[in-house]
Design a protein around this motif. Structure first.
Motif, PDB file in Angstrom:
ATOM      1  N   ARG A 158       7.564  17.580  -4.264  1.00 24.45           N
ATOM      2  CA  ARG A 158       6.683  16.919  -5.230  1.00 24.45           C
ATOM      3  C   ARG A 158       5.371  16.616  -4.557  1.00 24.45           C
ATOM      4  O   ARG A 158       5.346  16.334  -3.366  1.00 24.45           O
ATOM      5  CB  ARG A 158       7.294  15.566  -5.598  1.00 24.45           C
ATOM      6  N   GLY A 159       4.273  16.636  -5.326  1.00 23.78           N
ATOM      7  CA  GLY A 159       3.001  16.295  -4.707  1.00 23.78           C
ATOM      8  C   GLY A 159       1.899  15.958  -5.683  1.00 23.78           C
ATOM      9  O   GLY A 159       1.896  16.410  -6.826  1.00 23.78           O
ATOM     10  N   ALA A 160       0.961  15.148  -5.196  1.00 19.45           N
ATOM     11  CA  ALA A 160      -0.221  14.749  -5.957  1.00 19.45           C
ATOM     12  C   ALA A 160      -1.425  15.516  -5.415  1.00 19.45           C
ATOM     13  O   ALA A 160      -1.308  16.298  -4.469  1.00 19.45           O
ATOM     14  CB  ALA A 160      -0.447  13.247  -5.823  1.00 19.45           C
ATOM     15  N   ILE A 161      -2.585  15.280  -5.999  1.00 22.60           N
ATOM     16  CA  ILE A 161      -3.814  15.950  -5.567  1.00 22.60           C
ATOM     17  C   ILE A 161      -4.044  15.682  -4.079  1.00 22.60           C
ATOM     18  O   ILE A 161      -3.983  14.542  -3.620  1.00 22.60           O
ATOM     19  CB  ILE A 161      -5.024  15.440  -6.373  1.00 22.60           C
ATOM     20  N   GLY A 162      -4.267  16.768  -3.328  1.00 20.91           N
ATOM     21  CA  GLY A 162      -4.557  16.653  -1.911  1.00 20.91           C
ATOM     22  C   GLY A 162      -3.350  16.688  -0.997  1.00 20.91           C
ATOM     23  O   GLY A 162      -3.491  16.811   0.207  1.00 20.91           O
ATOM     24  N   ASP A 163      -2.133  16.564  -1.545  1.00 22.44           N
ATOM     25  CA  ASP A 163      -0.931  16.596  -0.713  1.00 22.44           C
ATOM     26  C   ASP A 163      -0.673  18.004  -0.194  1.00 22.44           C
ATOM     27  O   ASP A 163      -0.934  18.992  -0.873  1.00 22.44           O
ATOM     28  CB  ASP A 163       0.297  16.125  -1.496  1.00 22.44           C
ATOM     29  N   LEU A 164      -0.132  18.087   0.994  1.00 22.41           N
ATOM     30  CA  LEU A 164       0.261  19.354   1.596  1.00 22.41           C
ATOM     31  C   LEU A 164       1.736  19.582   1.286  1.00 22.41           C
ATOM     32  O   LEU A 164       2.586  18.774   1.655  1.00 22.41           O
ATOM     33  CB  LEU A 164       0.025  19.311   3.109  1.00 22.41           C
ATOM     34  N   LEU A 165       2.040  20.677   0.576  1.00 24.77           N
ATOM     35  CA  LEU A 165       3.400  20.956   0.123  1.00 24.77           C
ATOM     36  C   LEU A 165       3.936  22.248   0.708  1.00 24.77           C
ATOM     37  O   LEU A 165       3.183  23.165   1.007  1.00 24.77           O
ATOM     38  CB  LEU A 165       3.439  21.114  -1.406  1.00 24.77           C
ATOM     39  N   ARG A 166       5.261  22.304   0.800  1.00 23.16           N
ATOM     40  CA  ARG A 166       5.919  23.569   1.124  1.00 23.16           C
ATOM     41  C   ARG A 166       6.137  24.303  -0.187  1.00 23.16           C
ATOM     42  O   ARG A 166       6.578  23.727  -1.179  1.00 23.16           O
ATOM     43  CB  ARG A 166       7.274  23.334   1.781  1.00 23.16           C
ATOM     44  N   VAL A 180       0.824  -1.210   0.000  1.00 23.51           N
ATOM     45  CA  VAL A 180       0.000   0.000   0.000  1.00 23.51           C
ATOM     46  C   VAL A 180       0.863   1.268   0.000  1.00 23.51           C
ATOM     47  O   VAL A 180       0.569   2.225  -0.709  1.00 23.51           O
ATOM     48  CB  VAL A 180      -0.961  -0.016   1.208  1.00 23.51           C
ATOM     49  N   ASP A 181       1.936   1.287   0.761  1.00 24.24           N
ATOM     50  CA  ASP A 181       2.783   2.483   0.846  1.00 24.24           C
ATOM     51  C   ASP A 181       3.757   2.625  -0.316  1.00 24.24           C
ATOM     52  O   ASP A 181       4.458   3.628  -0.416  1.00 24.24           O
ATOM     53  CB  ASP A 181       3.572   2.479   2.159  1.00 24.24           C
ATOM     54  N   ASP A 182       3.837   1.629  -1.200  1.00 27.13           N
ATOM     55  CA  ASP A 182       4.784   1.660  -2.318  1.00 27.13           C
ATOM     56  C   ASP A 182       4.310   2.503  -3.492  1.00 27.13           C
ATOM     57  O   ASP A 182       5.109   2.890  -4.340  1.00 27.13           O
ATOM     58  CB  ASP A 182       5.062   0.244  -2.825  1.00 27.13           C
ATOM     59  N   ILE A 183       3.008   2.761  -3.583  1.00 30.15           N
ATOM     60  CA  ILE A 183       2.464   3.499  -4.722  1.00 30.15           C
ATOM     61  C   ILE A 183       1.503   4.572  -4.241  1.00 30.15           C
ATOM     62  O   ILE A 183       1.072   4.555  -3.084  1.00 30.15           O
ATOM     63  CB  ILE A 183       1.748   2.569  -5.729  1.00 30.15           C
ATOM     64  N   GLY A 184       1.176   5.506  -5.130  1.00 34.34           N
ATOM     65  CA  GLY A 184       0.222   6.562  -4.811  1.00 34.34           C
ATOM     66  C   GLY A 184      -0.243   7.236  -6.084  1.00 34.34           C
ATOM     67  O   GLY A 184       0.189   6.878  -7.192  1.00 34.34           O
ATOM     68  N   PRO A 185      -1.095   8.230  -5.960  1.00 32.96           N
ATOM     69  CA  PRO A 185      -1.565   8.933  -7.158  1.00 32.96           C
ATOM     70  C   PRO A 185      -0.411   9.672  -7.838  1.00 32.96           C
ATOM     71  O   PRO A 185       0.535  10.091  -7.174  1.00 32.96           O
ATOM     72  CB  PRO A 185      -2.610   9.906  -6.622  1.00 32.96           C
ATOM     73  N   PRO A 186      -0.473   9.843  -9.144  1.00 40.52           N
ATOM     74  CA  PRO A 186       0.599  10.531  -9.868  1.00 40.52           C
ATOM     75  C   PRO A 186       0.759  11.982  -9.410  1.00 40.52           C
ATOM     76  O   PRO A 186      -0.219  12.674  -9.143  1.00 40.52           O
ATOM     77  CB  PRO A 186       0.138  10.484 -11.326  1.00 40.52           C
ATOM     78  N   ALA A 187       1.997  12.425  -9.335  1.00 39.47           N
ATOM     79  CA  ALA A 187       2.293  13.796  -8.896  1.00 39.47           C
ATOM     80  C   ALA A 187       1.887  14.785  -9.986  1.00 39.47           C
ATOM     81  O   ALA A 187       2.152  14.579 -11.166  1.00 39.47           O
ATOM     82  CB  ALA A 187       3.770  13.942  -8.577  1.00 39.47           C
ATOM     83  N   LEU A 188       1.234  15.868  -9.574  1.00 36.64           N
ATOM     84  CA  LEU A 188       0.883  16.958 -10.489  1.00 36.64           C
ATOM     85  C   LEU A 188       1.925  18.070 -10.435  1.00 36.64           C
ATOM     86  O   LEU A 188       2.092  18.811 -11.390  1.00 36.64           O
ATOM     87  CB  LEU A 188      -0.472  17.551 -10.114  1.00 36.64           C
ATOM     88  N   VAL A 189       2.582  18.176  -9.285  1.00 38.04           N
ATOM     89  CA  VAL A 189       3.542  19.254  -9.068  1.00 38.04           C
ATOM     90  C   VAL A 189       4.895  18.629  -8.777  1.00 38.04           C
ATOM     91  O   VAL A 189       5.001  17.708  -7.960  1.00 38.04           O
ATOM     92  CB  VAL A 189       3.098  20.137  -7.872  1.00 38.04           C
ATOM     93  N   THR A 190       5.925  19.104  -9.451  1.00 40.99           N
ATOM     94  CA  THR A 190       7.275  18.615  -9.207  1.00 40.99           C
ATOM     95  C   THR A 190       8.074  19.649  -8.429  1.00 40.99           C
ATOM     96  O   THR A 190       7.712  20.829  -8.384  1.00 40.99           O
ATOM     97  CB  THR A 190       8.002  18.296 -10.525  1.00 40.99           C
ATOM     98  N   ARG A 191       9.163  19.218  -7.861  1.00 39.50           N
ATOM     99  CA  ARG A 191      10.015  20.120  -7.084  1.00 39.50           C
ATOM    100  C   ARG A 191      10.586  21.196  -8.006  1.00 39.50           C
ATOM    101  O   ARG A 191      10.968  20.917  -9.135  1.00 39.50           O
ATOM    102  CB  ARG A 191      11.151  19.309  -6.452  1.00 39.50           C
TER     103      ARG A 191
END
Length: 138
Positions: free
Chosen positions: A106-114, A71-82
């Protein structure tokens, strides 16, 4: 009598659980295709049991052939890159400000980013929206 015995034996056998495994080495940040995964007859508590749940997701770590996908090995595709320049929306108290910022993660939909506001150089936290913008609330 023989039929009863046969049914009792069949019902007492443990059910074989299937787990999704990688068919080839999949690098981190790669999108998983249907040819990259297969079902294997092993029982893994944190593994996926359906191919549909895995195909189209992004690998967060390197996935090796024959190993189960957890479960922790995959996730939704990132929309925003560093270091990507993103549109930042500030909302609070009936006011909305739109400016540009630099994603620090980097982050996908719903992720909290700096993110860093380009005009003030302030570091903020915002949530990735489905259109790739960052929403900052107070």
């Amino acid at each position: 009598m023989m039929l009863r015995f046969f049914l009792i034996v069949l019902l007492s056998l443990p059910a074989q659980a299937e787990t999704v495994t990688a068919t080839r080495t999949i690098r981190a940040h790669a999108i998983i295709a249907d040819t990259d995964v297969a079902l294997s007859t092993m029982a893994v508590p944190n593994g996926y049991q359906r191919l549909v749940d895995v195909v189209g997701q992004e690998a967060r770590v390197v996935l090796y052939p024959g190993r189960p996908i957890l479960v922790d090995d995959i996730g939704p595709p990132a929309l925003v890159t560093r270091n990507q320049i993103v549109q930042v929306h500030f909302r609070g108290n009936g006011l909305e400000i739109v400016t540009e910022g630099r994603a620090l993660e980097r982050g996908a939909i719903g992720d909290l980013l700096r993110i860093m506001n380009l005009s003030s150089r302030a570091t903020l936290f915002g949530q990735v929206q489905d259109d790739g913008t960052i929403l900052v609330r107070q």
